[in-house]
Design a protein around this motif. Structure first.
Motif, PDB file in Angstrom:
ATOM      1  N   HIS A  52     -45.844  -6.291 -66.994  1.00 19.68           N
ATOM      2  CA  HIS A  52     -46.333  -5.301 -66.021  1.00 19.68           C
ATOM      3  C   HIS A  52     -47.742  -4.930 -66.423  1.00 19.68           C
ATOM      4  N   LEU A  53     -48.569  -4.645 -65.448  1.00 20.99           N
ATOM      5  CA  LEU A  53     -49.899  -4.113 -65.709  1.00 20.99           C
ATOM      6  C   LEU A  53     -49.860  -2.590 -65.767  1.00 20.99           C
TER       7      LEU A  53
ATOM      8  N   SER B 151     -43.563  -4.770 -58.486  1.00 22.54           N
ATOM      9  CA  SER B 151     -44.301  -3.521 -58.521  1.00 22.54           C
ATOM     10  C   SER B 151     -45.500  -3.559 -57.569  1.00 22.54           C
TER      11      SER B 151
ATOM     12  N   ASP C  86     -48.770  -2.968 -59.567  1.00 18.14           N
ATOM     13  CA  ASP C  86     -49.335  -4.151 -60.221  1.00 18.14           C
ATOM     14  C   ASP C  86     -50.185  -4.950 -59.246  1.00 18.14           C
TER      15      ASP C  86
END
Length: 305
Positions: A45-46, A110, A113
């Motif tokens: 994930h970012l 997400s 993201d």
């Protein structure tokens, strides 16, 4: 007949109050190896509901203390990182680990993201199909490189290239993608139930060509918290996990959170449904939780399946 299940662990990348340090991360990986876990996994994930340590960086930082465990991304995101850049990083991890990597990939779930890198969330499936095909070529055996194009090197340490497992929560389209383009299937424990996993496994078998062996499977993001303090375990579920995942509490009841007997019952249900690898993610006190699962939960699973 007792089902044989492999157990793996996720690196504790989400900040649940413990923060991060290289020492703690390496101690966790070393403990997992010494306790007999088979897989060591990193998610991608970012941005998230809680701060998130970069998975590929974290996985590479613990290679030398990971023993003989299979290293895996569960999953990495070729749509966001780009297939060539992701393949370059995965190949490095595979080479430096002596060919122990499984590249688990998915489209990403997400919106944040995707927004951060300017990719429309609604385009993720189309882009994922394209990126997945490119990634399979880039991670394949040396003879599988793009014809007439530049070649990414070094290549995989293994003769057949890096295996690519495809994530799906169990939709018909997702399972068709797994059957068509995957070397294995990664399901998500907080997005399925034992009954649904069993049904999806049957669907996946039916999508495979006649005579082909079934694809291997893994159940990722199996959030776990072993505690004989039932009210305290309930607070972990309601105050920590449900807000982290933005899910209603009742949708997470299948997870192994609670006393050892309850955790064993829930893992045994997945094992009986045909799950071959259960990848655990401790909610707090990560090294201690790894020990509790091994010492108090796994023996009960073995006797109840």
């Amino acid at each position: 007949m007792v089902a044989i299940v492999e157990y793996g662990v996720h690196l504790p990348l989400a900040d649940l109050g413990q923060g991060w340090s290289l020492t703690a991360l390496r101690d966790y990986a070393r403990a997992a190896s010494e306790l007999g876990y088979s897989w060591l996994c990193a998610n991608d994930h970012l941005v998230f509901a809680r701060p998130w340590l970069d998975g590929l960086t974290a996985l590479s930082a613990v290679i030398d203390v990971s023993g003989e465990m299979t290293l895996a991304t569960t999953v990495s995101l070729p749509v966001l990182r780009g297939p060539a850049v992701l393949a370059k990083a995965l190949s490095a991890i595979d080479v430096l680990s002596g060919g122990r990597l499984v590249a688990g990939v998915g489209p990403g779930s997400s919106r944040a993201d995707h927004a951060l890198v300017g990719v429309p969330f609604e385009d993720r499936w189309r882009r994922f199909d394209e990126a997945l095909r490119a990634l399979r070529v880039l991670l394949g055996a040396p003879s599988a490189g793009p014809a007439g194009g530049p070649r990414l090197e070094p290549r995989s340490a293994g003769p057949g290239g890096i295996p690519v497992w495809v994530a799906s929560w169990g939709s018909d389209a997702g399972l068709r993608r797994v059957a068509r383009l995957g070397d294995g299937w990664i399901a998500s424990a907080y997005n399925t139930t034992p009954d649904r996993f069993r049904a999806c496994s049957g669907t996946l078998r039916g999508l495979r060509p006649a005579g082909d062996p079934p694809l291997p499977t893994a159940l990722a993001t199996t959030w776990v918290h072993v505690s004989e303090d039932a009210p305290g375990a309930e607070r972990v579920l309601t105050d920590v996990l449900a807000p982290l995942l933005d899910r209603p509490v009742e949708a997470l009841r299948q997870l192994p959170i609670g006393p050892a007997e309850v955790c064993a019952e829930r893992l045994a249900a997945f094992a009986a449904a045909g799950v071959e690898r259960i990848l655990l993610w401790p909610l707090g006190e990560p090294v201690r939780q790894l020990g509790l699962v091994r010492e108090r939960v796994v023996p009960l699973v073995r006797t109840s399946v």
